[in-house]
Design a protein around this motif. Structure first.
Motif, PDB file in Angstrom:
ATOM      1  N   PRO A 119       0.803  -1.222   0.000  1.00  0.00           N
ATOM      2  CA  PRO A 119       0.000   0.000   0.000  1.00  0.00           C
ATOM      3  C   PRO A 119       0.840   1.277   0.000  1.00  0.00           C
ATOM      4  CG  PRO A 119      -0.290  -1.222   2.064  1.00  0.00           C
ATOM      5  CD  PRO A 119       0.480  -2.097   1.140  1.00  0.00           C
ATOM      6  N   VAL A 120       1.976   1.257   0.684  1.00  0.00           N
ATOM      7  CA  VAL A 120       2.822   2.469   0.724  1.00  0.00           C
ATOM      8  C   VAL A 120       3.327   2.799  -0.678  1.00  0.00           C
ATOM      9  CG1 VAL A 120       4.978   3.473   1.569  1.00  0.00           C
ATOM     10  CG2 VAL A 120       3.529   2.163   3.119  1.00  0.00           C
ATOM     11  N   GLU A 121       3.834   1.772  -1.365  1.00  0.00           N
ATOM     12  CA  GLU A 121       4.374   2.009  -2.717  1.00  0.00           C
ATOM     13  C   GLU A 121       3.294   2.479  -3.665  1.00  0.00           C
ATOM     14  OE1 GLU A 121       6.284  -1.631  -3.818  1.00  0.00           O
ATOM     15  OE2 GLU A 121       7.814  -1.332  -2.263  1.00  0.00           O
ATOM     16  N   ASN A 122       2.132   1.855  -3.600  1.00  0.00           N
ATOM     17  CA  ASN A 122       1.029   2.256  -4.477  1.00  0.00           C
ATOM     18  C   ASN A 122       0.591   3.689  -4.186  1.00  0.00           C
ATOM     19  OD1 ASN A 122       1.007  -0.215  -5.740  1.00  0.00           O
ATOM     20  ND2 ASN A 122      -0.686  -1.043  -4.531  1.00  0.00           N
ATOM     21  N   MET A 123       0.481   4.042  -2.925  1.00  0.00           N
ATOM     22  CA  MET A 123       0.062   5.391  -2.539  1.00  0.00           C
ATOM     23  C   MET A 123       1.086   6.422  -3.020  1.00  0.00           C
ATOM     24  SD  MET A 123      -2.258   7.214  -1.024  1.00  0.00           S
ATOM     25  CE  MET A 123      -3.282   6.516   0.277  1.00  0.00           C
ATOM     26  N   ILE A 124       2.360   6.157  -2.809  1.00  0.00           N
ATOM     27  CA  ILE A 124       3.389   7.133  -3.203  1.00  0.00           C
ATOM     28  C   ILE A 124       3.447   7.259  -4.721  1.00  0.00           C
ATOM     29  CG2 ILE A 124       5.901   7.543  -3.213  1.00  0.00           C
ATOM     30  CD1 ILE A 124       5.847   6.679  -0.241  1.00  0.00           C
ATOM     31  N   TRP A 125       3.260   6.148  -5.428  1.00  0.00           N
ATOM     32  CA  TRP A 125       3.224   6.226  -6.902  1.00  0.00           C
ATOM     33  C   TRP A 125       2.071   7.130  -7.358  1.00  0.00           C
ATOM     34  CZ3 TRP A 125      -0.570   4.735 -10.417  1.00  0.00           C
ATOM     35  CH2 TRP A 125      -0.190   4.880 -11.766  1.00  0.00           C
ATOM     36  N   LEU A 126       0.904   6.959  -6.748  1.00  0.00           N
ATOM     37  CA  LEU A 126      -0.260   7.798  -7.100  1.00  0.00           C
ATOM     38  C   LEU A 126       0.030   9.278  -6.827  1.00  0.00           C
ATOM     39  CD1 LEU A 126      -3.338   5.819  -5.703  1.00  0.00           C
ATOM     40  CD2 LEU A 126      -2.963   6.474  -8.095  1.00  0.00           C
ATOM     41  N   ILE A 127       0.555   9.562  -5.651  1.00  0.00           N
ATOM     42  CA  ILE A 127       0.817  10.955  -5.260  1.00  0.00           C
ATOM     43  C   ILE A 127       1.810  11.590  -6.242  1.00  0.00           C
ATOM     44  CG2 ILE A 127       1.925  12.382  -3.476  1.00  0.00           C
ATOM     45  CD1 ILE A 127       0.633  10.430  -1.404  1.00  0.00           C
ATOM     46  N   PRO A 157      -6.532   4.172   6.187  1.00  0.00           N
ATOM     47  CA  PRO A 157      -6.718   3.961   7.621  1.00  0.00           C
ATOM     48  C   PRO A 157      -5.417   3.560   8.326  1.00  0.00           C
ATOM     49  CG  PRO A 157      -7.506   2.058   6.398  1.00  0.00           C
ATOM     50  CD  PRO A 157      -6.967   3.029   5.379  1.00  0.00           C
ATOM     51  N   LYS A 158      -4.323   3.403   7.564  1.00  0.00           N
ATOM     52  CA  LYS A 158      -3.072   2.894   8.161  1.00  0.00           C
ATOM     53  C   LYS A 158      -2.111   4.041   8.481  1.00  0.00           C
ATOM     54  CE  LYS A 158      -3.268  -1.662   6.044  1.00  0.00           C
ATOM     55  NZ  LYS A 158      -3.774  -1.769   4.673  1.00  0.00           N
ATOM     56  N   PHE A 159      -1.727   4.124   9.752  1.00  0.00           N
ATOM     57  CA  PHE A 159      -0.891   5.240  10.207  1.00  0.00           C
ATOM     58  C   PHE A 159       0.470   5.242   9.512  1.00  0.00           C
ATOM     59  CE2 PHE A 159       1.832   7.447  13.387  1.00  0.00           C
ATOM     60  CZ  PHE A 159       1.141   8.649  13.440  1.00  0.00           C
ATOM     61  N   ASP A 160       1.083   4.071   9.334  1.00  0.00           N
ATOM     62  CA  ASP A 160       2.413   4.041   8.700  1.00  0.00           C
ATOM     63  C   ASP A 160       2.332   4.474   7.237  1.00  0.00           C
ATOM     64  OD1 ASP A 160       0.961   1.638   8.314  1.00  0.00           O
ATOM     65  OD2 ASP A 160       2.769   0.615   7.632  1.00  0.00           O
ATOM     66  N   VAL A 161       1.258   4.092   6.543  1.00  0.00           N
ATOM     67  CA  VAL A 161       1.065   4.536   5.152  1.00  0.00           C
ATOM     68  C   VAL A 161       0.880   6.055   5.136  1.00  0.00           C
ATOM     69  CG1 VAL A 161      -0.408   4.365   3.089  1.00  0.00           C
ATOM     70  CG2 VAL A 161       0.021   2.323   4.488  1.00  0.00           C
ATOM     71  N   MET A 162       0.076   6.570   6.053  1.00  0.00           N
ATOM     72  CA  MET A 162      -0.178   8.013   6.137  1.00  0.00           C
ATOM     73  C   MET A 162       1.129   8.777   6.305  1.00  0.00           C
ATOM     74  SD  MET A 162      -2.472  10.354   6.034  1.00  0.00           S
ATOM     75  CE  MET A 162      -4.043   9.508   6.277  1.00  0.00           C
TER      76      MET A 162
END
Ligand code: THG
Length: 263
Positions: free
Chosen positions: A53-61, A77-82
């Motif tokens: 999820p972190v990689e996918n989120m950062i790619w989107l951003i 909902p995940k604090f570490d991803v946030m």
């Protein structure tokens, strides 16, 4: 009205495919179209995609930031991803979201202050979504108290009284309206209010009618932000019209063009 475009969400098939295949153009096109339609910020949610999820989120951003400086609403909902996602945001972001439990507020409110982010706080705690107005108002009070204690300016706080689909939770729309009405009196100036608008009509037949009627009712009691489908022209027009009727926008015969004109 602070419009947060909902469409960059892995819940939508085309977005899920774009994330999995690293197809930037689909995401950038959705970013541009939502902003042109009147969105002020873009919600970003990886949804049920494969991969970290972190990689996918950062790619989107990063894909979005290649085409706009509009604020990103990091929806996880995940604090570490946030935390990692906020590091990737070049401009002040929106944290979407924290729950109202004290342990969550004690880590999310300081994170918002440190990163100069705005914060969406849901009226949900370890007991779940309150059934009535009072439960929402009590959680809203906890949220506002924690924000004030930790030095988060209330102009940067959005309370989300959590709307559920009307077909399975028929009492909830009225409870959301009651909660906004009461919580806007909690401080002066009050915090902001936001809902995930499309939730209200998920699984229903008359989706657009339910969504726009509920939006105008919410605006009537003080809602000033929504995570919503900015690409739905009728819905955007309903929001702008509600604001004109409440004198939050100036009336002129071409008020819709005037509202959207400066984009
Ligand atoms: N509060 C906050 N954030 C939120 C929500 C909220 N983020 C997510 C969600 N709720 C708001 N965003 C959406 C986005 C899409 C839909 C609903 C809410 C939606 N999607 C279609 C459906 O489920 O029918 C998907 C259709 C398709 O697959 O093409 O309705 O409440 N703070």
């Amino acid at each position: 009205m602070f419009v947060i475009g909902e469409r960059i969400n892995g819940m939508f098939k085309e977005v899920r495919r774009a994330i999995e295949e690293r197809d930037k153009r689909v995401i950038q096109d959705l970013a541009r179209r939502q902003l042109a339609a009147g969105a002020d910020a873009l919600d970003v949610n990886v949804g049920p995609t494969k991969g970290r999820p972190v990689e996918n989120m950062i790619w989107l951003i990063e894909a979005i930031q290649e085409v706009t400086r509009a604020p990103i609403s990091v929806d996880t909902p995940k604090f570490d991803v946030m935390k990692e996602a906020l590091q990737a945001c070049r401009n002040p972001a929106v944290i979407n979201s924290t729950k109202a439990s004290v342990t969550d507020l004690d880590r999310y409110v300081p994170l918002a202050v440190e990163t100069h982010s705005q914060l969406i706080a849901l009226t949900i705690d370890e007991t779940g979504v309150p059934r009535d107005v009072d439960g929402r108002v009590m959680m809203g009070a906890t949220i506002v108290t924690k924000a004030m204690e930790a030095g988060l300016d209330l102009v940067d706080l959005y309370i989300d009284p959590v709307i559920l689909p009307v077909n399975v939770a028929p009492k909830q729309p009225k409870a959301v309206l009651g909660a906004i009405s009461q919580l806007r009196l909690i401080a002066d100036p009050p915090p902001n209010f936001v809902v995930g608008l499309s939730n209200v009509s998920q699984g229903c037949k008359e989706r657009s009618l339910l969504t726009s009627a509920f939006l105008t009712m919410c605006i009537g009691v003080g809602l000033n932000a929504a995570i919503m489908d900015a690409l739905d022209k009728d819905l955007m027009d309903a929001a702008i019209t509600a604001e004109v009727l409440l004198e939050k926008q100036l009336y002129c015969d071409d008020y819709i063009a005037a509202y959207l004109g400066n984009r």
